[in-house]
Scaffold this motif. Sequence first.
Motif, short mmCIF file in Angstrom:
data_model
loop_
_atom_site.label_atom_id
_atom_site.label_comp_id
_atom_site.label_asym_id
_atom_site.label_seq_id
_atom_site.Cartn_x
_atom_site.Cartn_y
_atom_site.Cartn_z
N TYR A 30 -0.40 141.23 -8.94
CA TYR A 30 -1.05 140.10 -8.25
C TYR A 30 -1.09 140.34 -6.74
O TYR A 30 -2.08 140.07 -6.07
N LEU A 31 0.03 140.83 -6.23
CA LEU A 31 0.15 141.04 -4.79
C LEU A 31 -0.96 141.97 -4.29
O LEU A 31 -1.64 141.70 -3.29
N LYS A 32 -1.16 143.08 -5.01
CA LYS A 32 -2.19 144.04 -4.58
C LYS A 32 -3.58 143.42 -4.66
O LYS A 32 -4.39 143.56 -3.75
N ARG A 33 -3.84 142.74 -5.76
CA ARG A 33 -5.17 142.14 -5.90
C ARG A 33 -5.39 141.03 -4.87
O ARG A 33 -6.50 140.83 -4.38
N ASN A 34 -4.33 140.32 -4.52
CA ASN A 34 -4.48 139.25 -3.53
C ASN A 34 -4.73 139.80 -2.13
O ASN A 34 -5.49 139.23 -1.35
N ALA A 35 -4.09 140.93 -1.82
CA ALA A 35 -4.33 141.55 -0.51
C ALA A 35 -5.79 141.99 -0.42
O ALA A 35 -6.48 141.75 0.58
N GLU A 36 -6.28 142.59 -1.50
CA GLU A 36 -7.69 143.02 -1.52
C GLU A 36 -8.63 141.83 -1.44
O GLU A 36 -9.57 141.82 -0.65
N ARG A 37 -8.37 140.85 -2.24
CA ARG A 37 -9.23 139.67 -2.29
C ARG A 37 -9.40 139.05 -0.91
O ARG A 37 -10.47 138.56 -0.56
N ASN A 38 -8.33 139.06 -0.13
CA ASN A 38 -8.36 138.42 1.19
C ASN A 38 -8.60 139.40 2.33
O ASN A 38 -8.56 139.01 3.50
N GLY A 39 -8.83 140.66 1.98
CA GLY A 39 -9.07 141.65 3.02
C GLY A 39 -7.91 141.76 4.00
O GLY A 39 -8.11 141.90 5.20
N ALA A 40 -6.67 141.69 3.46
CA ALA A 40 -5.48 141.75 4.32
C ALA A 40 -4.88 143.14 4.24
O ALA A 40 -4.43 143.56 3.17
N GLU A 41 -4.86 143.85 5.35
CA GLU A 41 -4.29 145.20 5.35
C GLU A 41 -2.80 145.14 5.58
O GLU A 41 -2.32 145.15 6.72
N ILE A 42 -2.08 145.02 4.48
CA ILE A 42 -0.62 144.98 4.57
C ILE A 42 -0.07 146.17 3.77
O ILE A 42 -0.78 146.75 2.95
N SER A 64 8.24 139.08 -2.17
CA SER A 64 6.92 138.60 -1.73
C SER A 64 6.11 137.91 -2.83
O SER A 64 5.24 137.08 -2.54
N GLY A 65 6.35 138.25 -4.09
CA GLY A 65 5.65 137.56 -5.19
C GLY A 65 4.14 137.76 -5.12
O GLY A 65 3.65 138.89 -5.03
N SER A 66 3.40 136.67 -5.08
CA SER A 66 1.93 136.74 -5.02
C SER A 66 1.45 137.29 -3.68
O SER A 66 0.27 137.61 -3.53
N GLY A 67 2.35 137.33 -2.69
CA GLY A 67 1.96 137.76 -1.34
C GLY A 67 1.51 136.60 -0.47
O GLY A 67 0.98 136.82 0.63
N ALA A 68 1.73 135.38 -0.94
CA ALA A 68 1.23 134.21 -0.20
C ALA A 68 1.67 134.24 1.27
O ALA A 68 0.85 134.03 2.17
N ILE A 69 2.96 134.52 1.51
CA ILE A 69 3.45 134.50 2.89
C ILE A 69 2.90 135.71 3.66
O ILE A 69 2.32 135.56 4.74
N ALA A 70 3.07 136.91 3.10
CA ALA A 70 2.67 138.12 3.81
C ALA A 70 1.18 138.11 4.14
O ALA A 70 0.76 138.44 5.27
N ILE A 71 0.38 137.71 3.17
CA ILE A 71 -1.08 137.78 3.36
C ILE A 71 -1.57 136.70 4.32
O ILE A 71 -2.38 136.96 5.21
N SER A 72 -1.04 135.49 4.20
CA SER A 72 -1.53 134.47 5.13
C SER A 72 -1.05 134.76 6.56
O SER A 72 -1.80 134.52 7.51
N LEU A 73 0.15 135.33 6.70
CA LEU A 73 0.60 135.73 8.05
C LEU A 73 -0.35 136.77 8.65
O LEU A 73 -0.75 136.66 9.82
N ASP A 124 -7.40 132.01 -0.96
CA ASP A 124 -7.30 131.95 -2.42
C ASP A 124 -6.46 133.10 -2.96
O ASP A 124 -6.66 134.25 -2.57
N PHE A 125 -5.57 132.78 -3.86
CA PHE A 125 -4.66 133.76 -4.46
C PHE A 125 -4.80 133.75 -5.97
O PHE A 125 -4.85 132.69 -6.58
N TYR A 126 -4.85 134.96 -6.56
CA TYR A 126 -4.77 135.05 -8.02
C TYR A 126 -3.35 134.69 -8.45
O TYR A 126 -2.39 135.16 -7.83
N VAL A 127 -3.25 133.86 -9.47
CA VAL A 127 -1.93 133.54 -10.03
C VAL A 127 -2.01 133.55 -11.55
O VAL A 127 -3.09 133.38 -12.12
N GLY A 128 -0.88 133.74 -12.19
CA GLY A 128 -0.81 133.71 -13.65
C GLY A 128 0.61 134.01 -14.07
O GLY A 128 1.47 134.28 -13.21
N GLU A 129 0.86 133.98 -15.38
CA GLU A 129 2.20 134.27 -15.88
C GLU A 129 2.71 135.56 -15.22
O GLU A 129 1.98 136.56 -15.15
N GLY A 130 3.92 135.53 -14.75
CA GLY A 130 4.48 136.74 -14.13
C GLY A 130 4.60 136.64 -12.64
O GLY A 130 5.22 137.50 -12.01
#
Length: 285
Positions: A154-166, A124-133, A86-92
Amino acid sequence: MENLTLNEVYRRGEATLEGAGVPDAEVDALYLTENIFGADRTALILHGDRPADSGLCRRFFDCIDERASGRPLQYIMGTWNFMGYDFYVGEGVLIPRDDTETTVLRALKLLNGREAPRVIDLCSGSGAIAISLKKMMPQAQVTALELSEDALGYLKRNAERNGAEITIVKGDVSTDAEKFADGSFDMIVSNPPYIISNQIDTLQRELSYEPRMALDGGKDGLDFYRIITERWAAKIKPNGWLVYETGEDEHEATADIMKASGFCDISYDLDLQMYKRTTYGRFGK
Ligand code: GLN
């Protein structure tokens, strides 16, 4: 508001979207019903005749009105699933698309067998690629580069949300390649802006809600393939890979740009609509 059942609420929502010409009105109404009432299709079939909470109904119909006005469903929900995460998304920030899974799957295949591979995701945008990889290949060392402050949030919050250490870096692909040593990466992966500038306004109205800087690939759509390929190639280790998401009908031109910068074994993957959506090649021999 009169007392409506869950089914009636859902059907009214769908009818409003339908009337407003929203494509996939039924699917969007279902998503919002699930998001707000916690009722998926099965729950609607089993319990659709139960009364719907009137406070939630108001929220639901507000969301339906927003959707009817053209705001993307993903922004209204504030969260969107990509590759099971799951990724946070919104305007921007650009909304992660299913098509991009093609690129992530190719990246995983090419990295398979490498120990602790170093990967950078550009734009990277939302981090969808980096985080799922990172989630699917925990031994990889993943860096995400992004220029927009809004997207970085969004990218930072998405990495935290998914526990992805990037590693998250604010940077511009046009000027910041020199911040990395040559031969730093086993792979560069990117879904850069690739829509032809003067076509953006002719596409679905939902796109006008998304950041133009995430979409606009210049006059022929290829600006970022040229910039990234030419300026970042040397950052890839010999026999490392460059993996792009490409726009419809952009594979051949992107392959030519890559050949001119010393890439070989260039190939592509088709997305579900049979477009050549991923273009990839090996750096050097
Ligand atoms: N896939 C997006 C679209 O066509 C474009 C994203 C991009 O430019 N990278 O709607």
